[in-house]
Design a protein around this motif. Structure first.
Motif, PDB file in Angstrom:
ATOM      1  N   UNK A  36       0.811  -1.221   0.000  1.00 18.65           N
ATOM      2  CA  UNK A  36       0.000   0.000   0.000  1.00 18.65           C
ATOM      3  C   UNK A  36       0.843   1.270   0.000  1.00 18.65           C
ATOM      4  N   UNK A  37       2.165   1.138  -0.015  1.00 22.61           N
ATOM      5  CA  UNK A  37       3.063   2.281  -0.176  1.00 22.61           C
ATOM      6  C   UNK A  37       3.018   2.695  -1.642  1.00 22.61           C
ATOM      7  N   UNK A  87      11.202   6.959  -8.596  1.00 21.93           N
ATOM      8  CA  UNK A  87      12.468   6.396  -9.050  1.00 21.93           C
ATOM      9  C   UNK A  87      13.444   6.286  -7.890  1.00 21.93           C
ATOM     10  N   UNK A  88      13.941   5.081  -7.648  1.00 19.84           N
ATOM     11  CA  UNK A  88      14.905   4.842  -6.586  1.00 19.84           C
ATOM     12  C   UNK A  88      14.294   4.503  -5.239  1.00 19.84           C
ATOM     13  N   UNK A  89      12.961   4.415  -5.149  1.00 23.72           N
ATOM     14  CA  UNK A  89      12.320   4.127  -3.863  1.00 23.72           C
ATOM     15  C   UNK A  89      12.622   2.693  -3.425  1.00 23.72           C
ATOM     16  N   UNK A  90      12.760   2.502  -2.116  1.00 22.90           N
ATOM     17  CA  UNK A  90      13.057   1.167  -1.587  1.00 22.90           C
ATOM     18  C   UNK A  90      12.312   0.902  -0.277  1.00 22.90           C
ATOM     19  N   UNK A  91      11.175   1.438  -0.046  1.00 19.20           N
ATOM     20  CA  UNK A  91      10.382   1.293   1.195  1.00 19.20           C
ATOM     21  C   UNK A  91      10.109   2.697   1.734  1.00 19.20           C
ATOM     22  N   UNK A  92       9.519   2.923   2.977  1.00 24.05           N
ATOM     23  CA  UNK A  92       9.572   1.929   4.042  1.00 24.05           C
ATOM     24  C   UNK A  92       8.140   1.591   4.487  1.00 24.05           C
ATOM     25  N   UNK A  93       7.386   2.578   5.062  1.00 19.66           N
ATOM     26  CA  UNK A  93       6.075   2.265   5.636  1.00 19.66           C
ATOM     27  C   UNK A  93       5.163   3.485   5.592  1.00 19.66           C
ATOM     28  N   UNK A  94       3.882   3.195   5.348  1.00 19.04           N
ATOM     29  CA  UNK A  94       2.853   4.227   5.316  1.00 19.04           C
ATOM     30  C   UNK A  94       1.792   3.935   6.376  1.00 19.04           C
ATOM     31  N   UNK A 150       6.886   7.227   5.850  1.00 20.60           N
ATOM     32  CA  UNK A 150       8.344   7.283   5.894  1.00 20.60           C
ATOM     33  C   UNK A 150       8.871   6.500   4.703  1.00 20.60           C
ATOM     34  N   UNK A 151       9.769   7.102   3.944  1.00 17.73           N
ATOM     35  CA  UNK A 151      10.308   6.439   2.770  1.00 17.73           C
ATOM     36  C   UNK A 151      11.817   6.554   2.704  1.00 17.73           C
ATOM     37  N   UNK A 177      10.261  11.624   6.065  1.00 17.37           N
ATOM     38  CA  UNK A 177       9.046  11.326   6.827  1.00 17.37           C
ATOM     39  C   UNK A 177       8.114  12.522   6.716  1.00 17.37           C
ATOM     40  N   UNK A 178       6.847  12.234   6.432  1.00 19.08           N
ATOM     41  CA  UNK A 178       5.814  13.258   6.288  1.00 19.08           C
ATOM     42  C   UNK A 178       4.635  12.853   7.151  1.00 19.08           C
ATOM     43  N   UNK A 179       4.117  13.796   7.950  1.00 17.00           N
ATOM     44  CA  UNK A 179       3.002  13.494   8.854  1.00 17.00           C
ATOM     45  C   UNK A 179       1.873  14.502   8.681  1.00 17.00           C
ATOM     46  N   UNK A 180       0.696  13.969   8.442  1.00 18.94           N
ATOM     47  CA  UNK A 180      -0.573  14.699   8.458  1.00 18.94           C
ATOM     48  C   UNK A 180      -0.612  15.901   7.520  1.00 18.94           C
TER      49      UNK A 180
END
Length: 474
Positions: free
Chosen positions: A305-306, A319-326, A337-338, A350-353
């Motif tokens: 779901x990321x 491009x270049x993404x490797x995770x992490x969690x949403x 957080x990516x 990291x991005x919040x709200x």
């Protein structure tokens, strides 16, 4: 009988039908017919009172109607926009304690992306720990499912991925209403790898609860996670549920979530799970024509779901993404957080709200911050740093068994944004024998470079693995 209204008679002109006279005294008729007079006075007084009450009630009704009408048509009061505290944690640097955006914009450094709406965000170099820019990074907010990164840091090293576990019905109890699920069923057996794919790809709270049961239960897992947060110097974090479900007092910050991601990326299994786009998840046993279970087990596809990893109808894979969690809950809004790699650099964001004005906005803002970070990273000076775990500070040394040193851990002092090192302060207190004959206090100040968990180039994670695969919890 005396009147309760006055201690003496009230005198009015004779014949005034509205006057009140002490009972049994009639200025016109006298005391010869007291009963009849009393009835006449009471009747006339009651009539007058009724007229006055009617007038008052009509006036009140008119006024009340006006007030009620005004209330019905008044616009509701707008909900005040939450504001960050005037002073926040200075872990990682003094500038991080101040609200607002912190960045060193020098000649040649590109401007930050315009119209960022997120309440909190951070961009950091995953290898050196340098924070390139941040906005309210220590603001304590609801984390949603990004808290599952801390859950993985805590529990993942404890069980080999090939270990199997048969799920009991009790393992699935206690999940919050509307929880995200991967589709685990009781009385079925799953590998640890299956469960972690359910955690990272589908953010499955059912998978979290099963792994928590393997770890000794929810209360123990929560306690372990809080201990792990302390070890990582994630002091903004307080865990109430291991899955990140909205609960009063469950808080973290963009800074802490970035620490959790950086720590997890040292583990190759963590890297593998968080970068997996799709997988097959085991289902129920297939049945023959008579309805009896066979020895062949069904499976179904699950997708991450990321959206920066898997893409969506309105956003492409980064491009270049490797995770992490949403994550996404009512209280937390969207969180993410990516980690991404470009040109030999590995960045964490990291991005919040963010605002609820656009679909997938949390990913759009994260992508724009990553774009800025890759352009700015060769020249921008840091505003702070991601601190190392307490056990990795220079003065500590692991014991022979692979656990932590028995010395009391030291907390990192706030470092300035421009340096890659910090001032570390140690305070040790040694108490003498049972007779308490002497107390010696030693204070040592020393300047050393900040130890960082360096991620190797060419891979989204790398670095050193944890000695012994797990650590003792305090």
């Amino acid at each position: 009988m005396r009147s309760s209204m006055s201690s003496g008679p009230l005198r009015f002109p004779p014949g005034d039908v509205g006057s009140v006279t002490p009972m049994g005294v009639d200025p016109v008729v006298g005391p010869r017919r007291p009963a009849l007079y009393v009835r006449r006075v009471l009747m006339t007084t009651t009539a007058a009172a009724r007229r006055r009450a009617l007038a008052v009630s009509m006036t009140a009704a008119l006024l009340g109607g006006t007030v009620l009408a005004g209330t019905a048509t008044a616009a509701p009061k707008p909900t005040p926009t939450p504001r960050p505290p005037a002073q926040m944690s200075s872990v990682g640097g003094d500038r991080l304690a101040a609200p607002g955006t912190q960045v060193n914009l020098a000649p040649g450094v590109p401007a930050l992306p315009p119209k960022l709406t997120s309440r909190s965000w951070i961009v950091a170099d995953a290898e050196t720990g340098a924070i390139l820019a941040e906005h309210n990074a220590h603001w304590r907010l609801a984390p949603a499912s990004t808290l599952k990164m801390l859950f993985a840091d805590t529990v993942l090293p404890k069980f080999p991925k090939t270990q199997t576990y048969k799920v009991a019905l009790s393992d699935l109890k206690g999940m919050g209403e509307g929880s995200s699920l991967v589709g685990i069923k009781e009385n079925l057996t799953y590998t640890v790898k299956d469960l972690w794919l359910g955690v990272f790809l589908r953010s499955g709270n059912d998978a979290v609860h099963v792994l928590s049961a393997m770890n000794g239960g929810i209360p123990k897992t929560v306690a372990d996670m809080n201990a792990e947060a302390h070890e990582l110097q994630a002091n903004d974090t307080h865990v109430v549920t291991p899955d990140g479900y909205d609960e009063p007092g469950q808080l973290s910050s963009a800074y802490d979530l970035t620490l959790f991601a950086r720590q997890g990326l040292q583990n190759p299994d963590f890297r593998s799970y968080c970068s997996t786009v799709t997988a097959q998840f085991p289902g129920d046993w297939k049945k023959d024509k008579s309805g009896k279970p066979t020895k062949v087990r069904d499976s179904f596809a699950i997708q991450n779901t990321n959206r920066l990893l898997s893409g969506d109808y309105d956003i492409s894979r980064y491009a270049g993404i490797a995770g992490v969690k949403n994550g996404d809950t009512t209280n937390a809004g969207a969180t993410f957080t990516g980690v991404a790699q470009r040109g030999g650099r590995t960045l964490l964001v990291t991005v919040m709200n963010p605002a609820h004005t656009e679909h997938n906005l949390v990913y759009r803002e994260a992508a724009s911050l990553l774009d800025w970070g890759f352009k700015a990273s060769p020249m921008v000076r840091s505003v702070g740093t991601l601190v190392p775990p307490l056990s990795k500070l220079p003065h500590t040394s692991p014991s022979a068994s692979g656990g932590k040193s028995t010395e009391p851990p030291l907390k990192a002092a706030a470092s300035t944004g421009a340096s890659s090192g910090g001032m570390w302060t140690a305070a040790g207190i040694a108490v003498g024998t049972a007779a308490l004959l002497a107390v010696v206090i030693i204070v040592v100040r020393r300047r050393r470079p900040l130890p960082s968990e360096v991620l190797p180039s060419g891979a989204p994670s790398g670095g050193r693995r944890r000695r012994g695969g797990s650590r003792r919890r305090r």
